[in-house]
Design an enzyme around this catalytic site. Sequence first.
Site, mmCIF file in Angstrom:
data_model
loop_
_atom_site.group_PDB
_atom_site.id
_atom_site.type_symbol
_atom_site.label_atom_id
_atom_site.label_comp_id
_atom_site.label_asym_id
_atom_site.label_seq_id
_atom_site.Cartn_x
_atom_site.Cartn_y
_atom_site.Cartn_z
ATOM 1 N N ASP A 162 1.799 -0.681 -7.729
ATOM 2 C CA ASP A 162 2.435 -1.974 -7.579
ATOM 3 C C ASP A 162 1.968 -2.613 -6.266
ATOM 4 O OD1 ASP A 162 4.655 -3.858 -8.439
ATOM 5 O OD2 ASP A 162 5.401 -3.298 -6.461
ATOM 6 N N GLU A 185 -2.253 -3.616 -8.877
ATOM 7 C CA GLU A 185 -2.201 -5.060 -8.665
ATOM 8 C C GLU A 185 -2.945 -5.399 -7.377
ATOM 9 O OE1 GLU A 185 1.883 -6.828 -10.405
ATOM 10 O OE2 GLU A 185 2.139 -5.478 -8.705
#
Length: 868
Positions: A469, A506
């Site tokens: 993340d 990400e």
Amino acid sequence: MPIAEGAKSLSDHIEGAPSEASAHWIDRATVAWRVEPSLRHCLVLSAGRRPSHPDAPEGDERHIALRPGTFDAEQLRRWPHLAGRTALTVDPRDIGLAAEALRGRVVAAAWDAGGTLAAVTGVQIPGVLDDLYAAAATVPLGQNGGLFPRLSLWAPTARTVELVLYGSRRTVHRMRRDDATGVWSVRGLPTWYGRAYTFQVTVYSPAAGEVVTNEVTDPYGVLVTPDGARSVLTAPDAAAHKPPGWDRLAKPAAVPLERAVIYELHVRDFSASDATVPQELRGTYAAFGVDGAGTRELRALAADGVTHVHLLPVFDFATVPERRADRVEPDCDLAALPPDSELQQECVARTAATDSFNWGYDPLHHSVPEGSYATDPDQRIREFRGMVAALNRAGLRVVMDVVYNHTYDIRVLDPIVPGYYHRLLDDGTVATSTCCPGLAPEHLMAGRYVVDSVVMWARRYRVDGFRFDLMGHHPKANILAVRRALDALTLDRDGVDGRAVVLYGEGWDFGEVAGGARFEQATQTRMAGTGIATFSDRMRDAVRGGGPFDADPRVQGFGSGLAGDPNGSPAGGGPEQQRARLAHYCDLIRVGLTGSLADYVLPSGVRSSELDYNGGPAGYTAAPGEAVTYVDAHDNETLFDALAYKLPQHTSMDDRVRMQLLSLATVLLAQGAAFVHAGSERLRSKSLDRNSYDSGDWFNRLLWDCSQGNGFGAGLPPRADNEARWPYARPLLADPALRPGCAAIDAARAGFGELLRIRASSPAFALGSADEVRRRLSFPGSADGVIALHVRTDGLDPRWSSVTVVFNATPHPQVQDVPVAPGETLALHPVQAAGHDPVVRASAYDPATRALTVPARTVAVFVGSPAG
């Protein structure tokens, strides 16, 4: 801060903690501070000693003298955001004071030639801690040892550390400090196993302005009591923590990222609404071991070609009570309310803080399985492993969504080494650009914490991949260190082939680290060439249209009507703007179909890296496997909901299914890793909720029984993140024609399965290298709203000499010219020729004109057979 007039002494101004910490002690010899260099400077310590600096003011404080200096090249590389500060050099006579000084209060002070105090500030200390205690990087931490457990904690600034054991009585045990590493440790007894424990850390707290005693859990702990109140001393490899057959776990074959199809799934969503799972097991790890509707569907998806299940966070997170008895669920008859009502979201909001649902992006203990997903939080290790084994038996490898860029709060790490583990801004406050207190893996031991945790999940839980993340908030070096540590794991020694573990994340670039402000980040462009993949949002925006934060959600894209089916929204602009946007979107999709390669030359002659995407390069990878291509994920509206906003409201359900499949086909038939949000193959809806992280089971339903619908019309989505869109949402939710029945859901699932089988049928969709993509893949034709993808497979595919895909996003049949080798014949792919959809079966090749005819809103795949 400036010093008020009438000051009596330095002590008068530093009795408490300064309100900011803008000086940075970056190594034992250097301090960086935005201060006038002509002043006299020192570090003021909290114990008594005459100052060594001849001009320092007299008093009972200890001082470390500072003199003007310069930064060397290595310091500027490591601390680029401090380049504009004044470099201050520690007097060589005082360097030996650093280790002891850091166990108390440290304040930077400056005064003028007349002895007037000019500035005082707190000091940020991560740099000097990394310098002094670099040896700690290889010392075992957490729980180690066999029969006689050893517990170790890195706490270099602590005055004392004690182990507190709980059981029939509370006992406190001294821990011994190793001065070279700052690690405190204690050796225990076999009888300690099974007992809860904490560390009692006595340490100076800059926030409190005094020495405090914090009782904290073990950041390296592997088990905690319910809700993470205390750690539990356990042997994770004991038989009690292993489901049957764990030591003989057989895994599906490893798949490189360029061949992967990844299915993003939330543990609770998987079974919370599944009536074929016993009530007591719904929403838990154990549901994956039940032969229910969801498990049968996962097996079917694996048979079709899905390779990995990506689980939203499954580490210990903070926002769901782990004991079922402590949770409060919505008590309304939600299904009986009107489809466009505000009442559903009001009811869900009342219990959101205490119900069973949250996405889980709020880490508490990074190396402990989440307890709310276990039928018994004390059995979380065994049940988590049981889930992994069940998914492996279904033919699926397992990816964990990991969140090391922030923590829910600072309760676990900061009390141990105040001011170290979290990233601090210029004034000493904790950075929160990630939504929450940001971790700082650029610091030595914080980066090591990430590496050790990932390796633990791979070794102890046989996890096959990790999705990071907000990976752009990590240094590139940290993610590469994770890769190296995984690569070192072997089947013989560790029970896992670390090289088969996939990594992606990400790569967004924002916040206090943006643009490489603090380190070389693990962002999209910077990860090119590493073999570690990043999500490519180019395909998402081009297919859906607009961006995830548009005020008006009706901006159309390639897959949502921009190609010849305008919805009349003023947000789409006039005809000229729409044509230009469509042409640009088609190029973005072509880039996505290559695996977002940076050096692919498009039919227009433009190199992918030169094509604009929101001010950056559209193409950025060095190999197709470095792109994770997607059109929907847990974030933002589901694909079905996005199309509900963007397609003209009168669009038939049959055509909505066709556009859903066309959109998904751009992902499944692209080079690189294909990523699909669970339920998209079944037209999953969240009733237009664009941020369902805390929207409860109701808005997040994943329905395996088509007779229950797809979730659309569950009420207006929660007010907090959706109210501005309610005027657009209300008439759609109220329209019964937008709620699909079994025929539509089954058609979508059948078409999705066919696309998966087509992807798996030929190496054309997994060419693997940039050279192969450049050599074999081309984009013939240039009709508006039509993209043709042609791959020469001679010498690569034993059956077919070429594969051609035509994406016709228009509402009309299209004729497409394609290159055909002498003697080559084309035919509709066998999967589609025998497929469920008569419209797709009408796609045809005319050998006389060497042209393909593809019906409206259709993806057709043709294979070439060589002469003879």
